[in-house]
Every structure is written in structure tokens, then in C-alpha cells.
Design a protein around this motif. Structure first.
Motif, PDB file in Angstrom:
ATOM      1  N   ARG A  24      -2.538   7.158   6.524  1.00 58.84           N
ATOM      2  CA  ARG A  24      -3.433   6.282   5.770  1.00 58.84           C
ATOM      3  C   ARG A  24      -2.613   5.380   4.864  1.00 58.84           C
ATOM      4  N   ALA A  25      -3.164   4.220   4.557  1.00 57.85           N
ATOM      5  CA  ALA A  25      -2.504   3.265   3.654  1.00 57.85           C
ATOM      6  C   ALA A  25      -3.425   3.063   2.463  1.00 57.85           C
ATOM      7  N   GLU A  26      -3.047   3.633   1.323  1.00 65.65           N
ATOM      8  CA  GLU A  26      -3.877   3.562   0.119  1.00 65.65           C
ATOM      9  C   GLU A  26      -3.730   2.210  -0.563  1.00 65.65           C
ATOM     10  N   SER A  80      -9.025   3.660  -4.980  1.00 62.19           N
ATOM     11  CA  SER A  80      -8.352   4.570  -4.048  1.00 62.19           C
ATOM     12  C   SER A  80      -8.849   4.377  -2.613  1.00 62.19           C
ATOM     13  N   THR A  81      -9.361   3.187  -2.325  1.00 66.48           N
ATOM     14  CA  THR A  81      -9.731   2.833  -0.954  1.00 66.48           C
ATOM     15  C   THR A  81      -8.505   2.957  -0.058  1.00 66.48           C
ATOM     16  N   PHE A  82      -8.717   3.286   1.229  1.00 59.67           N
ATOM     17  CA  PHE A  82      -7.549   3.323   2.115  1.00 59.67           C
ATOM     18  C   PHE A  82      -7.912   2.938   3.540  1.00 59.67           C
ATOM     19  N   TYR A 112      -2.041  -5.489   1.938  1.00 61.01           N
ATOM     20  CA  TYR A 112      -3.473  -5.827   1.853  1.00 61.01           C
ATOM     21  C   TYR A 112      -3.656  -7.124   1.078  1.00 61.01           C
ATOM     22  N   THR A 172       0.854  -1.189   0.000  1.00 66.62           N
ATOM     23  CA  THR A 172       0.000   0.000   0.000  1.00 66.62           C
ATOM     24  C   THR A 172       0.891   1.240   0.000  1.00 66.62           C
TER      25      THR A 172
END
Length: 548
Positions: free
Chosen positions: A529-531, A513-515, A93, A42
Motif C-alpha cells: 500500500r502507498a499511504e 491516512s488514505t492509501f 500523489y 507516499t
């Protein structure tokens, strides 16, 4: 431009209504995605604290159609399990579809072969006419599509929905290790996806059972440890069994409350029509069609002693409410305090079909405005009712509390709630998906809880509520939809809110672009945040598998 009149929501017949216009379309929140079984890197923005070490596990639907067949309800989609592995400031992820029997047979036949909450399976086209006709007289087979939550029993992770089936899951690989059937261990037809765990690992849950004598609500206890590695629910017992007030129409419940000495079962007027479920294949009705709201009935709070299994002879009544998630419960000065998210109308569940979530424009606004909002509330229950307890006066002596509890007969107390919020929360559409510092404060007096604000059909803000003064802090960004906030305590923390909040933020109007969001739980400011370069649908619940 969203025009809102949330703060002045009218109260008509005790129901909250809103007048919101211009809600953005969020249809991609319920679009099917591919699994990502191999870990991917990420992109870190800001800083993820180095002390966080473990797997943030999330559960929810990830596939909304099989072949040419579409699921009807948000709760029906095939379970997609997610893992955010956090280690030394870095995050990877991965995701994997739960290899349930339902998923496998759906995949093999390219059709919806197992009924779900809001979707009825159609007869197999490969069978002849007579076989298809006869299949309409079969009872619906329970699904094992465990898409609601991650939970632990005896230290092992499981995923479940609300039937009798769970899957034991490896939190590292997300693979199903074993399919487990509650009914092989105790006489229940299902169990909730929201058990409660004691500090020693003993776990409590609830499940229904159905017999010629009618429906019963069962309190379940599972021992804290295993005697061998392959063990699952061995040693589980039914602590007590409570008959449904209406034998063929039990209440639906999604969870329950627990204090130090009591399990609190809330028998609410959201009802299940068992006859409709049994004849569903014949009539073309799904389970969701069998759920209905009966506002003529009161809500009943049943207290069960955890040590003896005895049900209190006193019934604590309240006005009709619908509660899906409780916040906390604890005992203080002879009272049992139950905090929960609740609304005055129980019709919301059926409105969460996929078609509604994919609407836009005025049609979407209409769906939202006909849904009641959920707000945090407190019920105060007096524990020591005896022959000397007075009638027809408020028994609540807790300082500063506006909740009432009035003895109306020998074994009945009528309770009214206290709001656990100020007017400001109306601006954010109420609050759901509540979480606390569970490890340290569940069943104990506490000060803070966290949740999602609902100015849309799903959460669109994160909220921290402070019960001292009913103050709130908010995290919000336009176009972003955060999911259930999970509290993770920092090492050696002494403050109740010493730690971080983890939430997966969905971006339906921006591709891939969920994070994973990390907030300082005290200040509610973003730390990092971790995109994730994949699309993720909006999920339900999760857990943090701490490795520290």
C-alpha cells in the motif's frame, strides 16, 4: 458494534430490505478538501510490484460547498481529479480541481451559480427583482462539472458527468486541455460517463436527444484515431436513434452493455420527468427531484447491431429492475449473455444526498435499511427468433444456466435472471462498482469480476467473484472503505486474473491516512500500500493510464 441481518434480508414486494444497527458515521467521506497540485511522496508498506508503470487516475467530488451555499447531493460536489503515479515500486500523489466553467463561476461569485444534479442554483442576488423573477423562467444550463469518470476517445483522456460537456485532460498534469461539447458534433443533449471501447480504439456511447417529437435514446460511435493533434470528437456519428416509450418521460440510464456485435440498451423503469426538469427553476425542483421509480413498468432490453445500426424488432422484457453498472456481455451458441449489477427497486439514487451520508446513529441505520441492495445477475437473450421459434417454453439451452427466456408473442421474449452469486454475498451487502480484465475479456466469455461489497452506504470491502461455482474472495479491514477496484494485467500474463487490483482506500475516522491498495488479483492478498498524507473524499470511477 454492528448488528446485521443481511443474509436473511426479507423479500417484500420483490424489494430487498435489511435490518442493520450500529453503522459507524462516515461523514468525512463527503467533506471538502484542498487540492494537491504538486506531487507528494507516499509511504510504501509492503511491496508495490516493479512492473506497474503508469498513472492510476481517479475522479469524484471534492468540494461540497461554495461560500455559504451547500450542495445537496453527493453527485453535485466539484470534480477533484487524482493521480497516483506508480513507477519502479514507488508512488507519488497529486490532485487538482477540474477547472470547469461551473467551478470558475462558482469560485468568482462565491455561490452555487450553476445547477447540479441535486442542487438548484438560486437567482443572482446582484440582479434586480424583475431580472431575478425572469431568471426563474430560463431553462437550466447544463453543468460541465465532470466528476464521474475518466475515459478515452481516440487515445486522449477525458473526464465527464452526464451532460453534453466533457473536458479533455492531460493525465500527467491533470489540467483541463479543452472543454468539448457533444452537441457541436452530433444531435445529442448529453452522453454517459461509461463508454465502451473496441480493441482498435473505436468507442461507443449513448446519449439522449429531445425534440418536439419527444425524447430519443441515441447510440453514438466515435472513430478510433485522430487526423490531427487538436481533434476531439470529429467523425462521431449517431448509429441509431430509439424513441422513448413515453415521449416526455424517458428512462434514466447511467451506462449500457456491449457484446462483439451488439450494443444493449436497458430501458429501465427509473424515469426522468422532462416537464419537471424544464420547469425546475419555477418550481424549485432539481434534476434529482425529477427522477422517479415506476415499478408498474417492465424493463426492456433493446439490441442494436453495431455494424448496421439496426434495432432488433424483438423486444426482450424483464421484471422492473434498476441497473447502474453492467459487468460484461458476450455472445455464445446463439445467445447474448448480459451480466449486470441490479436491484429490484430504483429509489436509491435520491437517497444519496449529502445530508444522509453525514448522518449517524439510528438515523444513518434507517437510511441504509431503506436502500435496496445491488446484486450481480445474468440475463440470457436468444438471438435467433423466427417463425419456427416456439412459444411459452424456456428457450435457454445454455448448460447449467438457471436464467429463463420465454417467447410470449411474435416480437416479445420475457426473461428472468440468474443470480451470479451464492448466499454468502448477502453477508456483504451485495456488490457494486464491478470491473473485469477489460482489455482481454470485455465482450468475451470470462470467469472473474471484481467489485465493492456494500455493508454501508459506500463500499466497505473488496470482492472477487469466480463464476465457476460462484465462489468469492474478500478483502476487508474494519474502518476502511475501499473504492472501485481496477484490474491491471501483469506483463505476459496468460491467466485471466494474472495481475493486480488497484483501489483507493478511504479512512474517514483516521486523519490523513488514505492509501492506494495493491492486491494480487489471483490470491486477493495484499501486496502493498502507498499511504498518502492527505484526506481524500470517497470517489466514483477511474482508469489506469499504462506507461509500460
Amino acid at each position: 458494534m454492528i448488528k446485521t441481518n443481511l443474509s436473511k434480508s426479507t423479500k417484500q414486494g420483490n424489494h430487498h430490505f435489511t435490518d442493520v444497527h450500529g453503522l459507524p458515521c462516515i461523514e468525512k467521506i463527503v467533506c471538502s478538501v484542498e487540492e494537491t497540485p504538486e506531487p507528494i511522496e507516499t509511504n510504501i508498506i509492503g511491496k508495490i510490484p516493479n512492473w506497474i508503470n503508469g498513472n492510476f487516475l481517479r475522479n469524484g467530488p471534492g468540494k461540497f460547498e461554495i461560500g455559504n451555499h451547500k450542495f445537496n447531493h453527493w453527485f453535485d460536489g466539484m470534480a477533484l481529479l487524482h493521480q497516483f503515479k506508480i513507477d519502479n515500486g514507488q508512488v507519488t500523489y497529486k490532485s487538482r480541481f477540474l477547472s470547469s466553467s461551473s467551478y470558475q463561476v462558482n469560485k468568482e461569485t462565491s455561490r452555487i451559480a450553476v445547477s447540479e444534479f441535486g442542487t438548484l442554483t438560486m437567482p443572482d442576488p446582484c440582479k434586480n427583482f424583475f431580472q431575478r423573477f425572469l431568471s426563474r423562467f430560463e431553462l437550466p444550463k447544463p453543468t460541465d462539472n465532470g466528476n464521474v469518470n475518466f475515459m478515452t476517445y481516440k487515445g486522449d483522456y477525458y473526464v465527464s458527468t452526464e451532460t453534453n460537456y466533457m473536458h479533455k485532460v492531460d493525465p500527467e498534469t491533470l489540467e483541463s486541455v479543452k472543454k468539448v461539447d457533444w452537441s457541436k458534433f452530433i444531435a445529442v443533449n448529453g452522453a454517459t460517463a461509461h463508454p465502451h471501447t473496441e480493441p482498435d480504439g473505436t468507442t461507443y456511447n449513448m446519449g439522449n436527444s429531445y425534440s418536439p417529437k419527444g425524447a430519443h435514446y441515441n447510440i453514438i460511435r466515435v472513430p478510433p484515431t485522430k487526423t490531427n493533434e487538436d481533434e476531439t470528437l470529429e467523425g462521431a456519428t449517431v448509429l441509431c436513434s430509439i424513441p422513448s416509450k413515453d415521449k416526455s418521460r424517458p428512462s434514466y440510464y447511467h451506462s449500457f452493455a456491449m457484446s462483439e456485435h451488439y450494443v444493449v440498451f436497458i430501458e429501465q423503469p427509473v424515469k426522468l420527468d422532462l416537464m419537471k426538469i424544464v420547469t425546475g427553476k419555477l418550481t424549485g425542483s432539481s434534476i434529482s427531484d425529477s427522477i422517479y421509480w415506476d415499478p408498474k413498468l417492465n424493463t426492456i432490453f433493446h439490441l442494436i447491431n453495431k455494424q448496421t445500426g439496426t434495432v432488433s424488432s424483438v423486444k426482450y422484457l424483464a421484471n422492473p429492475i434498476c441497473t447502474l453498472h453492467q459487468i460484461n456481455a458476450y455472445e455464445q451458441d446463439g445467445f447474448l449473455i448480459v451480466d449486470m449489477c441490479a436491484s429490484d427497486n430504483g429509489n436509491a439514487i435520491n437517497n444519496y444526498n449529502v445530508q444522509n451520508l453525514r448522518k449517524s446513529g439510528e438515523a444513518l441505520d434507517e437510511v441504509y435499511n431503506t436502500l435496496s441492495r445491488n446484486f450481480p445477475r445474468r440475463i440470457v437473450i436468444p438471438l435467433n427468433i423466427d417463425k419456427n421459434t416456439p412459444y411459452d417454453q424456456n428457450l435457454n439451452k445454455l448448460p447449467g444456466s438457471t436464467a429463463t427466456c420465454i417467447r410470449t408473442s411474435k416480437d416479445k421474449v420475457f426473461c428472468t435472471h440468474e443470480d451470479l452469486h451464492g448466499e454468502e454475498l448477502h453477508e456483504y451487502g451485495g456488490l457494486e462498482f464491478p470491473q473485469i480484465n477489460y482489455g482481454q475479456y470485455n465482450t468475451r466469455p470470462y470467469r472473474y469480476f471484481y467489485g465493492c461489497g456494500f455493508r454501508h452506504l459506500v463500499g466497505d470491502t473488496l470482492i472477487k467473484m469466480d463464476l465457476q461455482g460462484k465462489q468469492m474472495k474478500v478483502w476487508e479491514k474494519p474502518g476502511l472503505y475501499p473504492s472501485e477496484p481496477i484490474f491491471v494485467p501483469s506483463p505476459n500474463a496468460t491467466a485471466e486474473d494474472g495481475g493486480v487490483i488497484l483501489s483507493v482506500v478511504i479512512t474517514p475516522n483516521k486523519d490523513k491516512s488514505t492509501f492506494l491498495l495493491v492486491l494480487d488479483a489471483q490470491t486477493f492478498e495484499e501486496l502493498g500500500r502507498a499511504e498518502v498524507p492527505v484526506n481524500i473524499p470517497y470517489g466514483f470511477h477511474g482508469a489506469f493510464n499504462n506507461k509500460a
